[in-house]
Every structure is written in structure tokens, then in C-alpha cells.
Design a protein around this motif. Structure first.
Motif, PDB file in Angstrom:
ATOM      1  N   ILE A 101      42.293  40.323  42.024  1.00  0.00           N
ATOM      2  CA  ILE A 101      42.712  41.231  43.086  1.00  0.00           C
ATOM      3  C   ILE A 101      43.434  42.396  42.413  1.00  0.00           C
ATOM      4  N   THR A 102      43.076  43.603  42.813  1.00  0.00           N
ATOM      5  CA  THR A 102      43.769  44.791  42.315  1.00  0.00           C
ATOM      6  C   THR A 102      44.593  45.356  43.459  1.00  0.00           C
ATOM      7  N   VAL A 103      45.898  45.475  43.226  1.00  0.00           N
ATOM      8  CA  VAL A 103      46.779  46.055  44.228  1.00  0.00           C
ATOM      9  C   VAL A 103      47.172  47.452  43.761  1.00  0.00           C
ATOM     10  N   HIS A 104      47.182  48.375  44.698  1.00  0.00           N
ATOM     11  CA  HIS A 104      47.584  49.753  44.424  1.00  0.00           C
ATOM     12  C   HIS A 104      48.878  49.980  45.199  1.00  0.00           C
ATOM     13  N   MET A 134      45.587  41.209  39.162  1.00  0.00           N
ATOM     14  CA  MET A 134      46.046  39.834  39.013  1.00  0.00           C
ATOM     15  C   MET A 134      44.890  38.889  39.281  1.00  0.00           C
ATOM     16  N   LYS A 135      44.909  37.771  38.609  1.00  0.00           N
ATOM     17  CA  LYS A 135      43.964  36.709  38.918  1.00  0.00           C
ATOM     18  C   LYS A 135      44.523  35.973  40.121  1.00  0.00           C
ATOM     19  N   TYR A 136      43.650  35.576  41.048  1.00  0.00           N
ATOM     20  CA  TYR A 136      44.150  34.835  42.204  1.00  0.00           C
ATOM     21  C   TYR A 136      43.250  33.641  42.486  1.00  0.00           C
ATOM     22  N   ALA A 137      43.862  32.619  43.096  1.00  0.00           N
ATOM     23  CA  ALA A 137      43.125  31.430  43.505  1.00  0.00           C
ATOM     24  C   ALA A 137      43.759  30.904  44.785  1.00  0.00           C
ATOM     25  N   ILE A 138      42.919  30.457  45.707  1.00  0.00           N
ATOM     26  CA  ILE A 138      43.396  29.874  46.955  1.00  0.00           C
ATOM     27  C   ILE A 138      42.904  28.441  47.022  1.00  0.00           C
ATOM     28  N   LEU A 151      48.990  33.544  42.237  1.00  0.00           N
ATOM     29  CA  LEU A 151      48.780  34.838  41.604  1.00  0.00           C
ATOM     30  C   LEU A 151      49.235  34.732  40.154  1.00  0.00           C
ATOM     31  N   THR A 152      48.364  35.137  39.244  1.00  0.00           N
ATOM     32  CA  THR A 152      48.695  35.118  37.823  1.00  0.00           C
ATOM     33  C   THR A 152      48.704  36.543  37.320  1.00  0.00           C
ATOM     34  N   ARG A 153      49.860  36.966  36.851  1.00  0.00           N
ATOM     35  CA  ARG A 153      50.020  38.316  36.303  1.00  0.00           C
ATOM     36  C   ARG A 153      49.995  38.212  34.786  1.00  0.00           C
ATOM     37  N   ASN A 154      49.185  39.040  34.167  1.00  0.00           N
ATOM     38  CA  ASN A 154      49.062  39.036  32.717  1.00  0.00           C
ATOM     39  C   ASN A 154      49.790  40.259  32.170  1.00  0.00           C
ATOM     40  N   TYR A 155      50.829  40.009  31.380  1.00  0.00           N
ATOM     41  CA  TYR A 155      51.625  41.100  30.815  1.00  0.00           C
ATOM     42  C   TYR A 155      51.292  41.336  29.351  1.00  0.00           C
ATOM     43  N   GLY A 156      50.095  41.013  28.952  1.00  0.00           N
ATOM     44  CA  GLY A 156      49.695  41.175  27.555  1.00  0.00           C
ATOM     45  C   GLY A 156      49.257  39.841  26.978  1.00  0.00           C
ATOM     46  N   SER A 185      52.744  35.408  33.985  1.00  0.00           N
ATOM     47  CA  SER A 185      53.563  34.663  34.938  1.00  0.00           C
ATOM     48  C   SER A 185      52.681  34.223  36.091  1.00  0.00           C
ATOM     49  N   GLU A 186      53.070  33.116  36.698  1.00  0.00           N
ATOM     50  CA  GLU A 186      52.303  32.568  37.804  1.00  0.00           C
ATOM     51  C   GLU A 186      53.238  32.325  38.973  1.00  0.00           C
ATOM     52  N   GLU A 187      52.829  32.762  40.159  1.00  0.00           N
ATOM     53  CA  GLU A 187      53.602  32.551  41.378  1.00  0.00           C
ATOM     54  C   GLU A 187      52.694  31.905  42.406  1.00  0.00           C
ATOM     55  N   THR A 188      53.210  30.877  43.089  1.00  0.00           N
ATOM     56  CA  THR A 188      52.425  30.192  44.124  1.00  0.00           C
ATOM     57  C   THR A 188      53.068  30.454  45.471  1.00  0.00           C
ATOM     58  N   TYR A 189      52.290  30.991  46.376  1.00  0.00           N
ATOM     59  CA  TYR A 189      52.723  31.325  47.729  1.00  0.00           C
ATOM     60  C   TYR A 189      52.106  30.330  48.704  1.00  0.00           C
ATOM     61  N   THR A 190      52.779  30.116  49.834  1.00  0.00           N
ATOM     62  CA  THR A 190      52.294  29.229  50.876  1.00  0.00           C
ATOM     63  C   THR A 190      51.945  30.049  52.111  1.00  0.00           C
ATOM     64  N   LYS A 191      50.778  29.778  52.694  1.00  0.00           N
ATOM     65  CA  LYS A 191      50.350  30.526  53.882  1.00  0.00           C
ATOM     66  C   LYS A 191      51.216  30.142  55.073  1.00  0.00           C
TER      67      LYS A 191
END
Length: 145
Positions: free
Chosen positions: A89-92, A117-121, A128-133, A138-144
């Protein structure tokens, strides 16, 4: 004649099943997702949430810890658009600001930027996995909600 009718009904049923699965999977990201920093890694913010709208817009909010002695009692807000492509997913980000309870205060001169970011549901979990190099992600898990 019966064979043709059976084939036509099977074809219609197959198309309907495929279409309903496609709609369900395509809309899986739409909605409000919450991230409780207390339950995961701690941090500066008490809660974070992101709302992905069907029209391609998103709103990210982070609520500051109320117990933090350096807290300014605010909600950080970032707004923008998003596009899904495969497992990414690309966020602007277009706006960034704070709400101190009396309305939004946007940061003057803030420059919009993109982040991929890479995303998986999985069920009600969005990761959401953010790659800083090469050395850090970092990985963050959100709940719907």
C-alpha cells in the motif's frame, strides 16, 4: 436442452460466487483500524487509528498519553490518499497537524510525501510493515473496529 440450461445456471452461479468474493476481498481494507500501543510496544502515543475510506482517502490519528508529563494534550492527525498494489500500500500524506480540542491546527510549510508499506489482512487484523532500509523495519498490527 437440459444440459444447456444446467451449464448456463452453473456459469451464472460461478460468476456470482467469484464476484462476491472479489468484492469482499477488495473492500477488506475499508474501515477503521485501531492500534493499542499499551498492549504492544509502549510508546509516546496511547492509541493510534487509521480510517481507510472507499474513495481512496485515509485519516491517521494518534492520541498522546494523558499521563505523559511532557504531554501537550493533543491528537496528531495525518490525512492523505492511498493506493493498493499487490501486497503493498502506498500512502500519500497531504496534511499533518494537531487537534488540541479546539479544532485542527495544520503545520505550515509541511511537505507532503509518499510511504510504501507491505500490508496483510488476516481476519480482523491488519499488519503494516514499514521498511526503513536494509537494517531496520517496523511492524504494527491494527484491529478492525
Amino acid at each position: 436442452m437440459k444440459k444447456i440450461l444446467f451449464f448456463a445456471l452453473a456459469l451464472v452461479a460461478g460468476v456470482m460466487a467469484f464476484t462476491s468474493c472479489e468484492k469482499k476481498n477488495g473492500n477488506a481494507l475499508i474501515g477503521k483500524w485501531s492500534f493499542d500501543t499499551e498492549k504492544t510496544q509502549g510508546g509516546y502515543y496511547e492509541t493510534q487509528s487509521v480510517i481507510f475510506e472507499e474513495n481512496g482517502n485515509f485519516i491517521f490519528q494518534a492520541v498522546q498519553h494523558p499521563e505523559d508529563p511532557q504531554a501537550f494534550n493533543f491528537v496528531m492527525v495525518m490525512e492523505g490518499t492511498y493506493k493498493v498494489h499487490g501486497e503493498f500500500i502506498t500512502v500519500h500524506f497531504t496534511k499533518h497537524g494537531w487537534d488540541h480540542g479546539d479544532g485542527m491546527e495544520y503545520i505550515p510549510g509541511w511537505e507532503p510525501y509518499d510511504e510504501e508499506m507491505k500490508y496483510a489482512i488476516s481476519g480482523k487484523q491488519l499488519t503494516l510493515t514499514r521498511n526503513y532500509g536494509e537494517d531496520y523495519a517496523s511492524e504494527e498490527t491494527y484491529t478492525k473496529q
